[in-house]
Write a protein that holds these residues in place. Structure first.
Motif, PDB file in Angstrom:
ATOM      1  N   SER A   1       0.847  -1.182   0.000  1.00  0.00           N
ATOM      2  CA  SER A   1       0.000   0.000   0.000  1.00  0.00           C
ATOM      3  C   SER A   1       0.889   1.240   0.000  1.00  0.00           C
ATOM      4  O   SER A   1       2.122   1.142   0.076  1.00  0.00           O
ATOM      5  N   LYS A   2       0.276   2.402  -0.054  1.00  0.00           N
ATOM      6  CA  LYS A   2       1.050   3.649  -0.066  1.00  0.00           C
ATOM      7  C   LYS A   2       1.815   3.850   1.242  1.00  0.00           C
ATOM      8  O   LYS A   2       2.785   4.619   1.286  1.00  0.00           O
ATOM      9  N   ASN A   3       1.393   3.135   2.298  1.00  0.00           N
ATOM     10  CA  ASN A   3       2.055   3.250   3.599  1.00  0.00           C
ATOM     11  C   ASN A   3       3.122   2.181   3.814  1.00  0.00           C
ATOM     12  O   ASN A   3       3.723   2.113   4.887  1.00  0.00           O
ATOM     13  N   GLY A   4       3.331   1.325   2.817  1.00  0.00           N
ATOM     14  CA  GLY A   4       4.329   0.271   2.954  1.00  0.00           C
ATOM     15  C   GLY A   4       3.826  -0.951   3.677  1.00  0.00           C
ATOM     16  O   GLY A   4       4.610  -1.798   4.116  1.00  0.00           O
ATOM     17  N   THR A   5       2.502  -1.060   3.793  1.00  0.00           N
ATOM     18  CA  THR A   5       1.902  -2.226   4.449  1.00  0.00           C
ATOM     19  C   THR A   5       1.271  -3.143   3.406  1.00  0.00           C
ATOM     20  O   THR A   5       1.181  -2.798   2.226  1.00  0.00           O
ATOM     21  N   LYS A   6       0.845  -4.313   3.852  1.00  0.00           N
ATOM     22  CA  LYS A   6       0.202  -5.279   2.966  1.00  0.00           C
ATOM     23  C   LYS A   6      -1.031  -4.671   2.319  1.00  0.00           C
ATOM     24  O   LYS A   6      -1.861  -4.045   2.988  1.00  0.00           O
ATOM     25  N   THR A   7      -1.184  -4.846   1.015  1.00  0.00           N
ATOM     26  CA  THR A   7      -2.357  -4.361   0.297  1.00  0.00           C
ATOM     27  C   THR A   7      -3.505  -5.350   0.472  1.00  0.00           C
ATOM     28  O   THR A   7      -3.311  -6.561   0.371  1.00  0.00           O
ATOM     29  N   MET A   8      -4.704  -4.842   0.715  1.00  0.00           N
ATOM     30  CA  MET A   8      -5.866  -5.689   0.934  1.00  0.00           C
ATOM     31  C   MET A   8      -6.650  -5.878  -0.371  1.00  0.00           C
ATOM     32  O   MET A   8      -6.583  -5.031  -1.269  1.00  0.00           O
ATOM     33  N   PRO A   9      -7.388  -6.987  -0.499  1.00  0.00           N
ATOM     34  CA  PRO A   9      -8.170  -7.251  -1.719  1.00  0.00           C
ATOM     35  C   PRO A   9      -9.072  -6.098  -2.124  1.00  0.00           C
ATOM     36  O   PRO A   9      -9.202  -5.791  -3.310  1.00  0.00           O
TER      37      PRO A   9
END
Length: 316
Positions: free
Chosen positions: A222-230
């Protein structure tokens, strides 16, 4: 309600078996519908539920306008629930045994054209803010990530949940190991040269964008560097589909890209068994749905040069 305790225990059992969030969500929805039906029918004991009640439950869904495929999917979930009750000793019988599935209509799956997929990849490379193009490390990361999302889904036929759980270490040169497939089945999917090149570009801009920042080990971030969700992926594809002027009758979603990939493989002459393995299907009957969706002209073109007499001539 009397049944709520059984419902919650069953959901806990599903969670402890590490079932996918989407599967658990469907179980919750089905159990809520069943609970409402039992309450309206004034049934308050497990032993009072009969095959007749299950049939009436299914018919009630049909009267509300639900499609046969939707109702049948609920029956499958019901069978799992009542089988669990039986195994746990909470019930003496399984009222879903003997309940037949509704006959489903032969559905033709409509999906993207090659031109629409190419346009989606193209518009993914343009990031606009307040109607103007922006060129920063962040926007370069977003554009390269979005291009990779479209390319991976269109080229490998992986599910959106699988895409979100790919780790960097799951990539082996020209293939990706899908560890969290449906039913916990692992499989490899092949990476074409264009996708490999895009992964390299994406990783380069990702490194620059998150320089000095602790980020997740997932491939797609994600834009925050976290895992992207479906859900995030679904929003991206819907937006890109609109910008690419995809036909209105086509649902712009990750699953439609999966359909596109499967149909394209079949059109290109890949056999059903191989496509089934790539998709992670449990059997080829599921994959054969994609075969039904091929236009007659496409089938004729694919078989024209593979007719028995044509092959005999080539041997000579």
């Amino acid at each position: 309600m009397y049944f709520d305790e059984f419902f919650e225990e069953f959901i806990f059992n599903c969670q402890s078996r590490n079932l996918a969030d989407g599967t658990i969500k469907r179980y919750r929805k089905m159990l809520k519908l069943l609970g409402d039906f039992l309450e309206q029918s004034k049934i308050d004991d497990l032993d009072d539920i009969t095959t007749k009640h299950i049939r009436h439950f299914m018919l009630s869904l049909k009267r509300k306008g639900s499609k046969e495929t939707y109702i049948n999917s609920h029956l499958k979930l019901l069978r799992s629930f009542f089988t669990w009750l039986l195994d746990e000793g909470y019930n003496d019988t399984n009222p879903t045994i003997g309940v037949k599935f509704f006959k489903e209509k032969k559905v033709v799956i409509k999906t993207f054209t090659d031109e629409e997929v190419l346009r989606m990849i193209e518009v993914a490379g343009i990031y606009k803010y307040n109607n103007r193009k922006v060129n920063t490390e962040f926007t370069r990361f977003i554009t390269q990530r979005n291009k990779l999302i479209i390319m991976l889904l269109a080229d490998t036929a992986i599910r959106v949940n699988e895409l979100c759980t790919i780790k960097n270490d799951d990539i082996y040169k020209d293939r990706i190991l899908i560890k969290e497939g449906k039913g916990d089945k692992e499989r490899f999917v092949y990476l074409s040269n264009p996708v490999i090149a895009q992964i390299m570009k994406y990783n380069r801009v990702k490194k620059n964008n998150f320089d000095g920042v602790v980020i997740d080990d997932n491939l797609i971030l994600s834009k925050n560097g976290t895992k992207t969700m479906p859900l995030d992926i679904q929003v991206v594809i819907k937006k890109l589909g609109k910008e690419a002027n995809v036909r209105k009758e086509i649902r712009c979603s990750p699953h439609t890209l999966r359909h596109y990939s499967a149909q394209t493989l079949l059109k290109n002459g890949v056999d059903v068994y191989s496509v089934s393995r790539i998709l992670g299907h449990s059997n080829t009957k599921i994959t054969e749905v994609y075969l039904r969706s091929l236009e007659t002209d496409e089938v004729l073109i694919n078989t024209r040069n593979k007719s028995p007499l044509s092959l005999i001539k080539r041997k000579k």
